[in-house]
Design an enzyme around this catalytic site. Structure first.
Site, PDB file in Angstrom:
ATOM      1  N   THR A 214       0.873  -1.190   0.000  1.00  0.00           N
ATOM      2  CA  THR A 214       0.000   0.000   0.000  1.00  0.00           C
ATOM      3  C   THR A 214       0.905   1.233   0.000  1.00  0.00           C
ATOM      4  O   THR A 214       1.373   1.640  -1.053  1.00  0.00           O
ATOM      5  CB  THR A 214      -0.966   0.006   1.204  1.00  0.00           C
TER       6      THR A 214
ATOM      7  N   LYS B  13       3.715  -7.041   3.665  1.00  0.00           N
ATOM      8  CA  LYS B  13       3.459  -5.629   3.395  1.00  0.00           C
ATOM      9  C   LYS B  13       3.101  -4.978   4.723  1.00  0.00           C
ATOM     10  O   LYS B  13       2.533  -5.625   5.609  1.00  0.00           O
ATOM     11  CB  LYS B  13       2.339  -5.455   2.384  1.00  0.00           C
TER      12      LYS B  13
ATOM     13  N   THR C 239      -0.117  -3.623  11.226  1.00  0.00           N
ATOM     14  CA  THR C 239      -0.903  -3.520   9.994  1.00  0.00           C
ATOM     15  C   THR C 239      -0.165  -4.136   8.881  1.00  0.00           C
ATOM     16  O   THR C 239       0.551  -3.464   8.159  1.00  0.00           O
ATOM     17  CB  THR C 239      -1.080  -2.108   9.532  1.00  0.00           C
TER      18      THR C 239
ATOM     19  N   GLU D 108       5.886   4.412   7.684  1.00  0.00           N
ATOM     20  CA  GLU D 108       5.469   5.682   7.070  1.00  0.00           C
ATOM     21  C   GLU D 108       6.124   6.889   7.722  1.00  0.00           C
ATOM     22  O   GLU D 108       5.932   7.162   8.901  1.00  0.00           O
ATOM     23  CB  GLU D 108       3.955   5.850   7.211  1.00  0.00           C
TER      24      GLU D 108
ATOM     25  N   ASN E  75      -0.435  10.590   7.098  1.00  0.00           N
ATOM     26  CA  ASN E  75      -1.642  10.087   7.737  1.00  0.00           C
ATOM     27  C   ASN E  75      -2.745  11.114   7.862  1.00  0.00           C
ATOM     28  O   ASN E  75      -3.862  10.788   8.264  1.00  0.00           O
ATOM     29  CB  ASN E  75      -1.293   9.467   9.085  1.00  0.00           C
TER      30      ASN E  75
ATOM     31  N   SER F 267      -7.745  11.541   1.557  1.00  0.00           N
ATOM     32  CA  SER F 267      -8.295  12.720   0.878  1.00  0.00           C
ATOM     33  C   SER F 267      -7.497  13.012  -0.377  1.00  0.00           C
ATOM     34  O   SER F 267      -6.698  12.208  -0.812  1.00  0.00           O
ATOM     35  CB  SER F 267      -8.305  13.926   1.812  1.00  0.00           C
TER      36      SER F 267
END
Lengths: 385, 385
Positions: A148, A170, A181, A261, A380, A385
């Site tokens: 992702t 992943k 996650t 991230e 995040n 959006s």
């Protein structure tokens, strides 16, 4: 090579339009046997995605034949329609690979929660035949199709004494215990029954993924799948296999941490001298989840006071005024007071090691985490959006 | 006016050089009686600063005469030297105001952990006479002297039936339960004994400061002090006083939330339909501490999936697939699935209201928190450097 490194497996990864980028987003791993033993570990989040609800049923028989994984949508909190999508996906895979029982097909999904509409369903189900046609024993396309926000593929291959373990993972955020996650598929051609696989998998995840706590947020879609084909014909020593599997999971956990991230530091928090393993984990996790500590590391500030403030919130056995804390090998806090000057400590390297000595026993645990950065906030806050 | 609004109190705030900015950093509040009843609530962090260790002793007698507060240094994890600094500070105050017993003087410190050297001690102890000389019954300088990264003074005055409550607070980060990173001084001229004050204070903090969880990080120096002079000669109805004190603490908690470091949204998370008050608080806190949720709010993204993922990690009684979630009055999630389109929800205003209906009982709690922003990361990565 990753999941097809062991004998008896084929895999494939293709793009079906789930990701707006057009990148690969659908992967399939098939166990061609002769044996079909499996073990699966799921997220402990009570809010569980539809593929988790389905795969829990499949996992019970310990004989999963294949696992299909999509990125580009979590199919979580999508109601009965979403569950039906998962079931239809499993049926499509079963039909495509000649498996009579759809309840031998594990399903994993990752992406935005709440995504799982008719278009999502159609893109997956209609493309399963194409995906199955792409299956190959020398495939290298599957690992990319499950990513992702990951920036790199995560794979590992371990060669044992006549048997092999291959794995792909992943995960780049929402990494927290039980599990993170992440989606992980591990394959092996070792000859082991489901119970032995389950024991080895639970031991391996407990000290690897369960101690990875990038941002304290637990996912709804996590699944670690272990499939064994028995194709090597070799029954390994159970302890040797368990050790190898633990090393594989540890490598994947380190790769997940390194690709978290927005992170600019990979922080290993080693707690020593704890009265119990649970105390060691609790203390390490309290630091790993402390935003002030994490922001300080981003600023290259070895703020040992924030470490002590964090561990002071735990119920673990220790005296806060006896604790030692080191950053990258420099003991900055001794017996709950200042020790070496903070200027001696260099936090510029990405790899960061925090050692906490509790002097309350002889148990140890290492929690992996990351710093809290502008890029984490950016990624995040803009994700959906 | 704040702490000197009730009769029987004087206060002062001066600059003694603890802050590099030269701003006021030392405050004193003295109860001139005729009564000297007090109640104090402390941080529940096991790592406690020297002023907390000292003040715990003072609090036991329930008759504190004065409280001295410094910003510019926490005097935490500064060892025996730091504790001696606190004792010398109390003795200096006792001498300056004519109090024979130094153990009637509460001490509070706030600032960087590990700060408390000889220069820190000298600046405080040598300037106590000057501070005492500045004491005034119409003082307005004390609230500014206790601020650290706060951008505004936090004060409140409540006028009862013949009695008054005045209060000042500081706190802008490290705000978490039991208590937040804050110092609070509340004064009243009501005639109440120590036990009544203690009951009222514990009730008031439980539903105000204890439900403020800006960043999940618990301080080592928190202290809420309530001093009663009895100078009004009025014995209030205990429930009326308790209600007023709760309203005062609630106002201060809202002011602390509104000034939280780097925040761009003040988020009230109201949990309804919980099986118990503890469940309501646990569910609210799980959301308040979820970095992905907090980053989403910063991005004006009403990400209800992250709310469900957060509450799924709790042990509270509820079915994740029955839960409703609203953002600013728009129900985006109904029965664990999508409801109104997210486009209907406007998160541009700073004030943000998240309502979670569990359908598991009739208990309610509201947790106050803030979003996770670039400014939060910036302020907390650069704080001590």
């Amino acid at each position: 090579m990753s999941v097809t490194a062991p004998q008896g497996f084929r895999s494939a990864g293709i793009a079906v339009g789930l990701k707006s980028t057009g990148k690969p987003d659908l992967a399939l791993v098939v166990n061609d046997g002769p044996e079909r033993a499996s073990a699966v570990v799921f997220t402990s989040n009570r809010a569980q995605a539809n593929p988790i609800l389905w795969s829990r049923k499949v996992a019970q028989n310990g004989q999963a034949r294949a696992v299909i994984l999509n990125s580009g949508g979590a199919n979580c909190f999508t109601g009965d329609f979403g569950y039906e999508t998962t079931r239809l996906t499993a049926e499509a895979v079963a039909a495509a690979i000649g498996e009579p029982d759809a309840e031998r097909i594990l399903v994993c999904s990752t992406g935005l929660i709440g995504t799982g509409d008719q278009a999502f369903r159609d893109k997956i189900v209609h493309n399963v035949p194409t995906l199955a046609a792409a299956l190959a024993a020398d495939d290298t396309t599957a690992p990319a199709a499950i990513l992702t926000t990951d920036s790199v593929e995560k794979t590992v291959v371990h060669t044992g004494d006549g048997w092999t373990i291959g794995a792909m993972a992943k995960g780049a955020g929402m990494l927290a215990p039980g599990l993170a996650t992440m989606l992980v598929v591990i394959t092996t051609d070792a000859l082991l029954d489901g119970e032995a696989l389950d024991r080895a998998l639970r031991r391996a995840t407990a000290t690897s993924f369960d101690r990875l706590d990038s941002d304290g947020c637990m996912s709804t879609n996590d699944q670690v799948t272990l499939l064994a084909s028995g194709a090597s014909g070799v029954s390994p020593d159970e302890e040797a296999f368990s050790d190898a599997l633990a090393a594989v999971c540890d490598s994947l956990a380190a790769q997940l941490q390194a690709d978290a991230e927005g992170a600019s530091h990979d922080i290993d928090i080693e707690v020593r001298g704890a009265a119990s393993p649970a105390d060691a984990v609790e203390v390490g996790r309290s630091v790993a989840r402390n935003n002030l500590f994490k922001a300080a590391i981003f600023g290259n500030d070895p703020n040992w006071g924030r470490v002590l403030a964090a561990i002071g919130t735990t119920d673990a056995a220790f005296d806060p005024y006896q604790v030692d804390v080191s950053f990258n090998g420099v003991r900055l806090c001794h017996a709950g007071g200042p020790d070496r000057p903070v200027e001696e400590c260099d936090l510029a390297p990405r790899r960061t090691r925090v050692e906490i000595e509790l002097f309350a026993g002889d148990h140890t645990a290492t929690i992996r985490t990351n710093d809290l950065t502008h890029d984490y906030v950016h990624e995040n806050s803009a994700y959906s959006s």
